[in-house]
Write a protein that holds these residues in place. Sequence first.
Motif, mmCIF file in Angstrom:
data_model
loop_
_atom_site.group_PDB
_atom_site.id
_atom_site.type_symbol
_atom_site.label_atom_id
_atom_site.label_comp_id
_atom_site.label_asym_id
_atom_site.label_seq_id
_atom_site.Cartn_x
_atom_site.Cartn_y
_atom_site.Cartn_z
ATOM 1 N N LEU A 95 13.705 -31.069 -36.653
ATOM 2 C CA LEU A 95 14.054 -30.137 -35.583
ATOM 3 C C LEU A 95 13.925 -28.688 -36.043
ATOM 4 O O LEU A 95 13.570 -27.805 -35.256
ATOM 5 N N GLY A 96 14.194 -28.445 -37.329
ATOM 6 C CA GLY A 96 14.032 -27.100 -37.874
ATOM 7 C C GLY A 96 12.595 -26.623 -37.764
ATOM 8 O O GLY A 96 12.336 -25.431 -37.516
ATOM 9 N N VAL A 97 11.651 -27.532 -37.923
ATOM 10 C CA VAL A 97 10.231 -27.184 -37.789
ATOM 11 C C VAL A 97 9.920 -26.817 -36.343
ATOM 12 O O VAL A 97 9.235 -25.828 -36.069
ATOM 13 N N VAL A 98 10.415 -27.614 -35.398
ATOM 14 C CA VAL A 98 10.209 -27.309 -33.980
ATOM 15 C C VAL A 98 10.804 -25.942 -33.651
ATOM 16 O O VAL A 98 10.170 -25.108 -32.985
ATOM 17 N N ASP A 99 12.009 -25.699 -34.141
ATOM 18 C CA ASP A 99 12.693 -24.430 -33.913
ATOM 19 C C ASP A 99 11.884 -23.247 -34.449
ATOM 20 O O ASP A 99 11.707 -22.235 -33.763
ATOM 21 N N GLN A 100 11.373 -23.378 -35.654
ATOM 22 C CA GLN A 100 10.607 -22.283 -36.260
ATOM 23 C C GLN A 100 9.242 -22.097 -35.605
ATOM 24 O O GLN A 100 8.755 -20.965 -35.491
ATOM 25 N N LEU A 101 8.618 -23.176 -35.178
ATOM 26 C CA LEU A 101 7.348 -23.035 -34.459
ATOM 27 C C LEU A 101 7.549 -22.225 -33.179
ATOM 28 O O LEU A 101 6.757 -21.327 -32.863
ATOM 29 N N ARG A 102 8.618 -22.531 -32.447
ATOM 30 C CA ARG A 102 8.906 -21.797 -31.222
ATOM 31 C C ARG A 102 9.171 -20.323 -31.523
ATOM 32 O O ARG A 102 8.666 -19.432 -30.838
ATOM 33 N N LYS A 103 9.966 -20.057 -32.553
ATOM 34 C CA LYS A 103 10.302 -18.682 -32.905
ATOM 35 C C LYS A 103 9.089 -17.915 -33.423
ATOM 36 O O LYS A 103 9.062 -16.686 -33.379
ATOM 37 N N SER A 104 8.091 -18.634 -33.908
ATOM 38 C CA SER A 104 6.857 -18.002 -34.395
ATOM 39 C C SER A 104 5.827 -17.833 -33.291
ATOM 40 O O SER A 104 4.706 -17.382 -33.542
ATOM 41 N N GLY A 105 6.176 -18.232 -32.078
ATOM 42 C CA GLY A 105 5.294 -17.999 -30.933
ATOM 43 C C GLY A 105 4.363 -19.132 -30.602
ATOM 44 O O GLY A 105 3.463 -18.974 -29.765
ATOM 45 N N TYR A 106 4.550 -20.300 -31.216
ATOM 46 C CA TYR A 106 3.686 -21.449 -30.928
ATOM 47 C C TYR A 106 4.333 -22.312 -29.848
ATOM 48 O O TYR A 106 5.539 -22.523 -29.837
ATOM 49 N N SER A 107 3.514 -22.810 -28.936
ATOM 50 C CA SER A 107 4.032 -23.656 -27.865
ATOM 51 C C SER A 107 3.694 -25.115 -28.151
ATOM 52 O O SER A 107 2.588 -25.433 -28.585
ATOM 53 N N LEU A 108 4.660 -25.977 -27.904
ATOM 54 C CA LEU A 108 4.426 -27.403 -28.075
ATOM 55 C C LEU A 108 5.253 -28.171 -27.068
ATOM 56 O O LEU A 108 6.202 -27.640 -26.476
ATOM 57 N N GLU A 109 4.868 -29.427 -26.887
ATOM 58 C CA GLU A 109 5.524 -30.282 -25.904
ATOM 59 C C GLU A 109 6.331 -31.345 -26.635
ATOM 60 O O GLU A 109 6.440 -31.334 -27.860
ATOM 61 N N GLY A 110 6.882 -32.251 -25.837
ATOM 62 C CA GLY A 110 7.642 -33.334 -26.425
ATOM 63 C C GLY A 110 6.751 -34.263 -27.241
ATOM 64 O O GLY A 110 5.550 -34.384 -26.991
ATOM 65 N N PHE A 111 7.349 -34.939 -28.216
ATOM 66 C CA PHE A 111 6.568 -35.819 -29.086
ATOM 67 C C PHE A 111 7.438 -36.953 -29.612
ATOM 68 O O PHE A 111 8.672 -36.879 -29.634
ATOM 69 N N ASP A 112 6.760 -38.004 -30.052
ATOM 70 C CA ASP A 112 7.405 -39.136 -30.710
ATOM 71 C C ASP A 112 6.990 -39.145 -32.173
ATOM 72 O O ASP A 112 5.843 -38.799 -32.505
#
Length: 394
Positions: A95-112
């Motif tokens: 989740l920390g990776v998802v959080d940092q990607l968002r804060k770095s301006g990258y967009s992503l969707e849900g994933f398994d």
Amino acid sequence: MTPLIRKIENEFKNHFTDEFILVKSPGRVNLIGEHTDYNEGFVLPAAINMGIVLALAPNGLDKARLVAMDMDDSFEIDISGEIPQSEKVWPNYLLGVVDQLRKSGYSLEGFDCVFGGDIPIGAGLSSSAALEGGVLFGLATLFDLNIPPVEMARIAQKAENDFVGVQCGIMDQFVSLNGRAGQALKLDCRSLDHEYYPFNNEDIRIVLCDTGIRRELATSEYNIRRKQCEKGVSILQGVDPDIDSLRDVELAFLFRYKDKLAPDIFKRCKYVIEENKRVLQACSDLQQDDLTSFGHRMYQSHLGLRIEYEVSCKELDTLVDIAQDQAGVLGARMMGGGFGGCTINLVENEQLQQFKKQIKSEYEQQLGQSLSVYDTKVSQGTHLLTESELTSIQ
């Protein structure tokens, strides 16, 4: 690794779909260069063939659905808004990776994601960095995020620093993501410039001897060592304002102003300055295929960690002493923060089995404790597993 991959594949199919990508993210060893990273110095790590395998796929939802196969546990969370920490702890590395990607301006969707690995937990081989790097690489692949290698390492580090709350340096994430098979990676911890050096001698194995000792003292003493180094820099800056870290201090300069430093501060600074020099010399040894000299520098490194930096312990010293007397051992030293964990040993292949047998026997005889031993090879950094790899991995 092949049975692990098949288990991950089957687990993903059981939970989710038949369409996914497979990512392998390796653990790491640090050949030489201990406690130099936070002093803006040099380190010489390498990715190894023990690692974590992740299966990932987009799910068309705003959720992250995660399965930790080794823990027989799962976790699901909405990632469309602010992401809270999980009390389970292990999901926080993803989740920390998802959080940092968002804060770095990258967009992503849900994933398994389903993951599992063969890195011994707590042995100092950076399973957390492998997991962070693996999910980051996987998400970048799934959602076509064009992230440069250095930025990827920074994002993975910040995930652990800011979300998980562990104040690690960048070495572990950097080499796990950017390692190369048959090559060690010299990393400049100030600029993040890096170079590769050959470490592909088929006659030599990297053997890790795990004391099994995990001491809380390591964290508190680590923080003390950092402060001692900072204190040394602060005092030396009073003489030369251009000094930003121990990286900028020559040994002769340190001795010239020895009287300005408390004895323990002087010893810590001396070790770091000499260890930085050893890393550069070790790189030269690898260029010349001189593993005998390389191994000698490993022994010197351990001696410095033991006497000047004072982060070794009886168990680690015993292992290095035993190794030094064994045939076919080129070098040995403690690896990591200290006060427990592993020693890293360079051992000739023809002496490998005898070494493993002997060091287990003598360690148990001298200390009354069992010893776990792992032999590893320098491996490729985080990457997609291809069909050809899946059929050729042994």
